[in-house]
Scaffold this active site. Structure first.
Site, PDB file in Angstrom:
ATOM      1  N   ASP A 175       0.819  -1.218   0.000  1.00  0.00           N
ATOM      2  CA  ASP A 175       0.000   0.000   0.000  1.00  0.00           C
ATOM      3  C   ASP A 175       0.848   1.261   0.000  1.00  0.00           C
ATOM      4  OD1 ASP A 175       0.978  -0.390   2.571  1.00  0.00           O
ATOM      5  OD2 ASP A 175      -0.979  -0.593   3.521  1.00  0.00           O
ATOM      6  N   ASN A 215      -7.597  -2.210  14.207  1.00  0.00           N
ATOM      7  CA  ASN A 215      -8.991  -2.525  13.838  1.00  0.00           C
ATOM      8  C   ASN A 215      -9.064  -3.745  12.913  1.00  0.00           C
ATOM      9  OD1 ASN A 215      -8.084  -1.579  11.407  1.00  0.00           O
ATOM     10  ND2 ASN A 215      -9.404   0.240  11.338  1.00  0.00           N
ATOM     11  N   HIS A 241      -7.194  -4.192  10.123  1.00  0.00           N
ATOM     12  CA  HIS A 241      -6.865  -4.001   8.699  1.00  0.00           C
ATOM     13  C   HIS A 241      -5.566  -4.713   8.337  1.00  0.00           C
ATOM     14  CE1 HIS A 241      -4.743   0.095   9.622  1.00  0.00           C
ATOM     15  NE2 HIS A 241      -3.806  -0.766   9.306  1.00  0.00           N
ATOM     16  N   GLU A 250      -9.509  -1.686   5.178  1.00  0.00           N
ATOM     17  CA  GLU A 250     -10.162  -1.323   6.434  1.00  0.00           C
ATOM     18  C   GLU A 250     -11.439  -2.153   6.624  1.00  0.00           C
ATOM     19  OE1 GLU A 250      -8.622   0.495   8.511  1.00  0.00           O
ATOM     20  OE2 GLU A 250      -8.302   2.570   7.877  1.00  0.00           O
TER      21      GLU A 250
END
Ligand code: GLP
Length: 247
Positions: free
Chosen positions: A68, A137, A139, A144
């Site tokens: 990413d 979280n 990811h 996400e």
């Protein structure tokens, strides 16, 4: 199949993860590595560079694809993932620019850039070893939690908690980009082998949810449970919630 490699310290876990990367590079004629960024990998890459120097591992036949990149940051911005990779890995290993691929977050047309990246991945044919960290979280890359996940490279809106977690690297919280380009879940799951790395007590809950909780897009890392070859490298603090899985 999921294999847990749990060590007392993050240094020991980093050494083990780096050793797996080195073995993969040495074992294959044209290794393709999927690379990750984040605080977790600073020590892993430092160890890999040390190993490469002491054991003379040849990276000249390797190709790398990063997961990413932040959208809107110039490539050479100090907090771009490109800069991170040059500092921690590409520079010290002396990799040639044409060996190393990242999505370009500064591309004028992000959708085109995602398509270009997917075409490059398709051309490479497969990723032999995909490295992954995990966000608080759940990811992976910048995929996400959401009601649905995407298979290929795409633009994502970063969650407030992700921007907050990454604000520590920027001069001020407002400077953290709001969007990123990320490889999709489909590309990640197509890797032949996956190494998930997590350190610290603050990752214990999410690691337990990812590895032992329900498979759900609310925790993208939980989809790793569907993959046939996932190795998890964790320190004892991050593994504290794994309970039954470790016995
Ligand atoms: C970042 C990256 C992820 C990384 C995760 C955890 O936002 N996009 O690839 O795995 O968050 O980062 P850290 O290792 O700093 O905890």
């Amino acid at each position: 199949m999921m294999k847990l490699h749990i060590y007392d310290t993050r240094e020991a876990a980093s050494e083990a993860a780096a050793a797996l990367i080195a073995e993969t590079v040495q074992a294959l004629p044209a290794p393709v590595l999927g690379l990750a960024t984040g605080g977790t990998f600073v020590g892993v890459y430092a160890e890999l560079v040390r190993l490469a120097r002491t054991s003379g591992i040849d990276f000249s036949r390797a190709t790398t694809f990063n997961l990413d990149e932040y959208a809107g940051l110039p490539r050479l911005h100090p907090q771009s993932y490109y800069s991170y990779m040059v500092t921690h890995l590409f520079g010290p290993l002396g990799l040639r620019p044409e060996q190393c691929h990242l999505p370009d977050g500064s591309a004028p047309d992000p959708a085109d850039e995602c398509a270009r990246y997917d075409a490059l991945l398709a051309q490479a044919g497969r990723i032999d070893l995909q490295l992954l960290g995990i966000g608080h979280n759940g990811h992976i890359g910048f995929n996400e939690p959401d009601h649905a996940l995407r298979s290929g490279t795409h633009v994502v809106e970063l969650k407030p908690e992700t921007r907050e977690a990454n604000a520590r690297f920027f001069a001020s919280p407002e400077e953290v980009p709001t969007q990123a380009l990320t490889m999709g879940i489909g590309s990640i799951l197509q890797a032949r082998a996956i190494a998930l790395v997590a350190f610290g007590a603050d990752k214990a809950d999410i690691l337990a949810r990812a590895l032992a909780g329900p498979i759900t897009t609310d925790c993208p890392a939980s989809l790793l449970q569907t993959h046939g070859d996932v190795r998890v490298f964790a320190d004892a603090a991050a593994a504290a919630g794994l309970g039954a899985l470790t016995r």
